[in-house]
Design a protein around this motif. Sequence first.
Motif, PDB file in Angstrom:
ATOM      1  N   VAL A   9      -2.381  56.712  38.287  1.00  0.00           N
ATOM      2  CA  VAL A   9      -3.305  55.595  38.506  1.00  0.00           C
ATOM      3  C   VAL A   9      -4.284  55.945  39.628  1.00  0.00           C
ATOM      4  O   VAL A   9      -3.867  56.210  40.763  1.00  0.00           O
ATOM      5  N   LYS A  10      -5.556  55.943  39.292  1.00  0.00           N
ATOM      6  CA  LYS A  10      -6.572  56.284  40.292  1.00  0.00           C
ATOM      7  C   LYS A  10      -6.991  55.065  41.121  1.00  0.00           C
ATOM      8  O   LYS A  10      -7.235  55.176  42.322  1.00  0.00           O
ATOM      9  N   ASP A  11      -7.048  53.919  40.476  1.00  0.00           N
ATOM     10  CA  ASP A  11      -7.462  52.696  41.165  1.00  0.00           C
ATOM     11  C   ASP A  11      -6.215  51.914  41.570  1.00  0.00           C
ATOM     12  O   ASP A  11      -5.578  51.256  40.748  1.00  0.00           O
ATOM     13  N   ARG A  12      -5.852  51.987  42.838  1.00  0.00           N
ATOM     14  CA  ARG A  12      -4.647  51.314  43.325  1.00  0.00           C
ATOM     15  C   ARG A  12      -4.754  49.785  43.238  1.00  0.00           C
ATOM     16  O   ARG A  12      -3.752  49.079  43.322  1.00  0.00           O
ATOM     17  N   ASN A  13      -5.972  49.264  43.054  1.00  0.00           N
ATOM     18  CA  ASN A  13      -6.151  47.817  42.984  1.00  0.00           C
ATOM     19  C   ASN A  13      -5.437  47.201  41.784  1.00  0.00           C
ATOM     20  O   ASN A  13      -5.203  45.985  41.748  1.00  0.00           O
ATOM     21  N   VAL A  14      -5.081  48.018  40.791  1.00  0.00           N
ATOM     22  CA  VAL A  14      -4.396  47.473  39.622  1.00  0.00           C
ATOM     23  C   VAL A  14      -3.015  46.924  40.012  1.00  0.00           C
ATOM     24  O   VAL A  14      -2.420  46.130  39.275  1.00  0.00           O
ATOM     25  N   ASN A  16      -2.540  45.135  42.764  1.00  0.00           N
ATOM     26  CA  ASN A  16      -2.712  43.899  43.513  1.00  0.00           C
ATOM     27  C   ASN A  16      -2.170  42.719  42.712  1.00  0.00           C
ATOM     28  O   ASN A  16      -2.458  42.586  41.520  1.00  0.00           O
ATOM     29  N   THR A  47      -1.861  48.210  48.941  1.00  0.00           N
ATOM     30  CA  THR A  47      -2.057  47.242  47.866  1.00  0.00           C
ATOM     31  C   THR A  47      -1.486  45.881  48.283  1.00  0.00           C
ATOM     32  O   THR A  47      -0.856  45.762  49.339  1.00  0.00           O
TER      33      THR A  47
END
Length: 261
Positions: A9-14, A16, A47
Motif C-alpha cells: 500500500v503506497k497511500d497510508r491514508n487508506v 484512516n 495513520t
Amino acid sequence: TLVYFYAKVKDRNVFNKALVAVDEFHHVSQDTDNKLGNVIHSLMTTTEAHIIAMTGSYFRGDTIPVLSEEDEAKFDRVIYTYYEQLNGYKYLKSLGIDYAFYDGSWINAVELLIDLDKKTIIHIPSVNSRESTHDKFNEVNKLIDYIGKLVSKEADTGIITLKTKQGKTIKVADLVSNAENGVQSNTLAALRDPEVLNSIDIIIALGMAKEGFDWPQCEYALTVGYRSSLTEVVQIIGRATRDYPGKEHAQFTNLLAMPCG
C-alpha cells in the motif's frame, strides 16, 4: 498477511478510520527487525487506524517488550480471565490446573496420569530438556504401549487405532514420529476434517498442537516437562478450554521432575 499488504500500500491514508484487529499479538516485538511490530508502530504513528490487540499472554519468552512504553500507553487494556471466559460458556463450567511430580523417568510416571476416557493432548518434553530421555521416538512408542495394542495404522494419515486392556478402541494422532517419516502434513490435514477430529481420542505432540490448534472436544492437556515460556503454557491450556457439548470440565496437568532437596 497484514505485513505483506502494508508493504504494497503506497497511500497510508487508506488505513484512516479502519479497524485493524491483530490476534496472537505477542508475536509483535519492539525489536527493529520485527516486521509486524514495525507495521503496528507505523499504523499508530502515521495513520488514524483503530487497533485491537488480542493475545492470551502479553508476554514474550525472549523478554523483549511487545510494545514501547509510548505505544503501549495509547491502548485501553481489557483483561479477560479464563474464569470470565468459562462464565460465558454453555457447557464448559470448570477448569482444573494441577502439577504432578516424578522420580526417575517421566515415562514410568505418565501412565498413572493418562485418562483413556478423556480426549487428551499429550505434549512430551523437548529432546534438549532435563526431562527428556533424548529418544523421542522411544518415548512415543512407550506411550502408545501404555494406551493399548496396535489394531491398525492408516498409511496415508498415520492415525493409529489401538485397543486398551479394557477392550476400548482408541484412536491416536502421533504428530511426533510422523514428523520424521513425512506423514505429519497428512495427519494435520486429516485433523482439519471435523469428522476425523471428532474420532480422535489422543494427540501426541512435541512442538505442534499449541498455538492456533483447534480441537473443541479436548478435555485434558497433559504436558510433560518444565516450560520456560508463559505464553507456551497459556497456549497449551487454551487447547482444552473450548466450549463443547457434554464437556463440563477441562484439565491441565504439568508432569515435572521432582525438585532436588
